[in-house]
Design an enzyme around this catalytic site. Structure first.
Site, PDB file in Angstrom:
ATOM      1  N   HIS A 198       0.869  -1.186   0.000  1.00  0.00           N
ATOM      2  CA  HIS A 198       0.000   0.000   0.000  1.00  0.00           C
ATOM      3  C   HIS A 198       0.900   1.229   0.000  1.00  0.00           C
ATOM      4  O   HIS A 198       1.614   1.486   0.965  1.00  0.00           O
ATOM      5  CB  HIS A 198      -0.903  -0.006   1.236  1.00  0.00           C
ATOM      6  CG  HIS A 198      -2.047   0.957   1.144  1.00  0.00           C
ATOM      7  ND1 HIS A 198      -1.876   2.325   1.180  1.00  0.00           N
ATOM      8  CD2 HIS A 198      -3.392   0.741   1.021  1.00  0.00           C
ATOM      9  CE1 HIS A 198      -3.051   2.919   1.087  1.00  0.00           C
ATOM     10  NE2 HIS A 198      -3.996   1.983   0.986  1.00  0.00           N
ATOM     11  N   ASP A 199       0.851   1.983  -1.086  1.00  0.00           N
ATOM     12  CA  ASP A 199       1.822   3.063  -1.264  1.00  0.00           C
ATOM     13  C   ASP A 199       1.649   4.213  -0.275  1.00  0.00           C
ATOM     14  O   ASP A 199       2.635   4.774   0.208  1.00  0.00           O
ATOM     15  CB  ASP A 199       1.803   3.580  -2.711  1.00  0.00           C
ATOM     16  CG  ASP A 199       0.405   3.804  -3.261  1.00  0.00           C
ATOM     17  OD1 ASP A 199      -0.564   3.781  -2.464  1.00  0.00           O
ATOM     18  OD2 ASP A 199       0.267   4.001  -4.487  1.00  0.00           O
ATOM     19  N   SER A 240      15.509  11.065 -46.307  1.00  0.00           N
ATOM     20  CA  SER A 240      14.985   9.777 -46.755  1.00  0.00           C
ATOM     21  C   SER A 240      16.139   8.803 -46.889  1.00  0.00           C
ATOM     22  O   SER A 240      17.251   9.192 -47.274  1.00  0.00           O
ATOM     23  CB  SER A 240      14.269   9.935 -48.102  1.00  0.00           C
ATOM     24  OG  SER A 240      14.034   8.679 -48.703  1.00  0.00           O
ATOM     25  N   THR A 282      -8.201   9.224   4.980  1.00  0.00           N
ATOM     26  CA  THR A 282      -8.225   8.117   4.038  1.00  0.00           C
ATOM     27  C   THR A 282      -7.138   8.393   3.009  1.00  0.00           C
ATOM     28  O   THR A 282      -6.698   9.540   2.839  1.00  0.00           O
ATOM     29  CB  THR A 282      -9.606   7.988   3.361  1.00  0.00           C
ATOM     30  OG1 THR A 282      -9.619   6.827   2.522  1.00  0.00           O
ATOM     31  CG2 THR A 282      -9.917   9.214   2.511  1.00  0.00           C
ATOM     32  N   HIS A 315     -12.454  24.703 -49.149  1.00  0.00           N
ATOM     33  CA  HIS A 315     -12.799  23.430 -49.790  1.00  0.00           C
ATOM     34  C   HIS A 315     -11.667  22.951 -50.697  1.00  0.00           C
ATOM     35  O   HIS A 315     -11.897  22.199 -51.655  1.00  0.00           O
ATOM     36  CB  HIS A 315     -14.102  23.534 -50.594  1.00  0.00           C
ATOM     37  CG  HIS A 315     -15.215  24.173 -49.835  1.00  0.00           C
ATOM     38  ND1 HIS A 315     -15.974  23.505 -48.899  1.00  0.00           N
ATOM     39  CD2 HIS A 315     -15.675  25.451 -49.843  1.00  0.00           C
ATOM     40  CE1 HIS A 315     -16.856  24.334 -48.375  1.00  0.00           C
ATOM     41  NE2 HIS A 315     -16.696  25.526 -48.921  1.00  0.00           N
ATOM     42  N   GLN A 369     -15.756   9.256  -0.982  1.00  0.00           N
ATOM     43  CA  GLN A 369     -14.382   9.015  -0.528  1.00  0.00           C
ATOM     44  C   GLN A 369     -13.380   9.739  -1.407  1.00  0.00           C
ATOM     45  O   GLN A 369     -12.320  10.158  -0.947  1.00  0.00           O
ATOM     46  CB  GLN A 369     -14.065   7.511  -0.526  1.00  0.00           C
ATOM     47  CG  GLN A 369     -12.682   7.202   0.024  1.00  0.00           C
ATOM     48  CD  GLN A 369     -12.414   5.716   0.116  1.00  0.00           C
ATOM     49  OE1 GLN A 369     -11.718   5.150  -0.715  1.00  0.00           O
ATOM     50  NE2 GLN A 369     -12.979   5.077   1.139  1.00  0.00           N
TER      51      GLN A 369
END
Length: 456
Positions: free
Chosen positions: A91-92, A295, A122, A171, A247
């Site tokens: 658990h970090d 290229s 929490t 266009h 939470q």
């Protein structure tokens, strides 16, 4: 195996590491650990500063300096110690708490207050503040300055080419002329709004316990005004306080940041595609570097690779930011953990953006206007003056103005001589005819030049 640019799985930490390194202090595993540590310490300090919590006395100078040093001297070696705790806890955030419990034993006052590390918290209380601070700092220190640099370089190009006439294309077909400078500053004008919004966006944060109701807080200290205390704590870190959550903080602020980033990136996508097209038309040449190769088989090639690179990385970034905006705002009932792994990729999205921004800036530096190509296109499309002629005809009530020009020009190759012959037949004042006779595709740019010069 030692992680290097050659064996990194992600190009962010591999091929592009030199472009993304500036974000490492804000989005790496070390950064997340650092910001968690800082939030835990700041929370403890807020408890010590609250007179209605006598079990955590006001900190003496030694304790204050000790805590300050824990933050300012935090390094990779210390972060590794937290990772060792994580191997035990899986658990970090709890690993950060245990690390601090261990550290507090080194200070006479603090070692009696170990129980108040992570008090009433929490994990999400710590995490949401950590992520909010990471995002805020990354935007302020890295993303905003880089966007400003791009806007500056485009503005400079626009000012330099304010009066360089260019055939528009709507266009994909020839249309009313503009200037190259005007088309460039259009993008900066568009960027200003989301850039300002990014600077002003408030990232909300919560600090109200397991399900957002201060249950544990009130159970331990019912006499404390926890709503006020927690609100003051969050705002003291430069964040906006969200008093109504489950939470988790619902991440609407992160979603807003993500959507702003998408808008910025879409404007730059439009820019890169237009510049690519102008290079393809020959309107821009690119500065060549003797040692570079365009290229593997065609020696003559000078490709618009910077703008193509930017286009690809902007797309990757947007895909993640769109996912953040959609995913992070949804969590089952009071919370599920599916947001956790997504949040760990915030830095990935910002990194792809940063790679793209650097490519745009690099590409801009290579651009050289090719006036002869611009002039050639204009000289071959005299039919674009049909708009001007029919509009002047309308001013003087010449009948069927639009229809006459449509019949003359639609689908036709028109030259200066054809137009001048037509103008001579018009029943409009001679002065108006004279003005139309002087008009050319290169001079028919309206207020484009003035608009660029007025732009700031």
């Amino acid at each position: 195996m030692t992680l290097t640019a050659l064996n990194a799985i992600s190009p962010i930490d591999g091929r592009y590491v030199n472009k993304t390194r500036a974000l490492s202090p804000y989005f790496s595993e070390f950064a997340l650990t650092y910001y968690r540590l800082m939030v835990e310490i700041k929370w403890f300090e807020s408890l010590a500063a609250n007179d209605t919590i006598p079990e955590v006395p006001a900190l003496d100078n030694k304790a204050r300096k000790f805590l300050s040093d824990l933050i300012s001297n935090f390094n990779e070696s210390e972060a590794e110690k937290i990772k060792e705790f994580e191997k035990q806890t899986n658990h970090d955030v709890k690993a950060v708490e245990y690390y601090l419990q261990d550290k507090f034993q080194e200070n006479e006052q603090l070692k009696s207050c170990v129980a108040f590390i992570h008090f009433a918290c929490t994990s999400e209380d710590i995490n949401n503040l950590a992520y909010a601070l990471m995002i805020k700092q990354a935007i302020a220190q890295v993303i905003q300055p880089t966007i400003a640099e791009i806007m500056g370089s485009i503005t400079l190009l626009g000012k330099q080419h304010a009066d360089v006439a260019m055939l528009s294309r709507t266009h994909g077909q020839p249309a009313t002329p503009t200037t190259m400078g005007k088309e460039l500053v259009n993008f900066v004008a568009r960027l200003k709004r989301p850039q300002q919004q990014l600077a002003e966006v408030l990232i909300p944060a919560k600090f109200n316990g397991a399900v957002g109701n201060y249950n544990a807080h009130v159970a331990a200290y019912p006499e404390v005004d926890w709503r006020k205390h927690c609100a003051n704590f969050v705002t003291s870190l430069g964040l906006s306080f969200n008093a109504y959550t489950t939470q988790i903080e619902p991440h609407d602020g992160i979603a807003e940041v993500s959507q702003i980033m998408v808008r910025i990136n879409n404007i730059l996508l439009d820019y890169t595609q237009d510049i690519w097209s102008y290079i393809s038309l020959g309107y821009f040449k690119q500065k060549t570097i003797a040692e570079e190769v365009g290229s593997s088989t065609m020696p003559h090639k000078v490709n618009p690779i910077d703008f193509e690179n930017a286009e690809g990385n902007l797309g990757l970034s947007n895909a993640l930011f769109i996912h953040f905006a959609n995913k992070l705002t949804q969590s089952r009932m009071q919370r599920d953990l599916s947001d956790s792994t997504v949040l760990r990729n915030l830095g990935v999205a910002f990194s792809y953006s940063l790679i793209a921004y650097h490519s745009v800036a690099k590409g801009n530096d290579k651009l050289q206007i090719n006036k002869s190509a611009l002039q050639k296109d204009l000289s071959e499309n005299w039919e674009v003056l049909a708009e001007a002629i029919q509009t002047v005809m309308r001013r003087y009530n010449e009948p069927n103005a639009y229809e006459q020009l449509k019949e003359l020009t639609r689908g036709q190759m028109i030259d200066a001589e054809n137009l001048k012959k037509f103008i001579k037949t018009l029943s409009i004042p001679e002065e108006a005819k004279a003005e139309l006779m002087k008009l050319t595709p290169e001079t028919y740019t309206g207020l484009a030049t003035q608009l660029v010069k007025a732009f700031s």
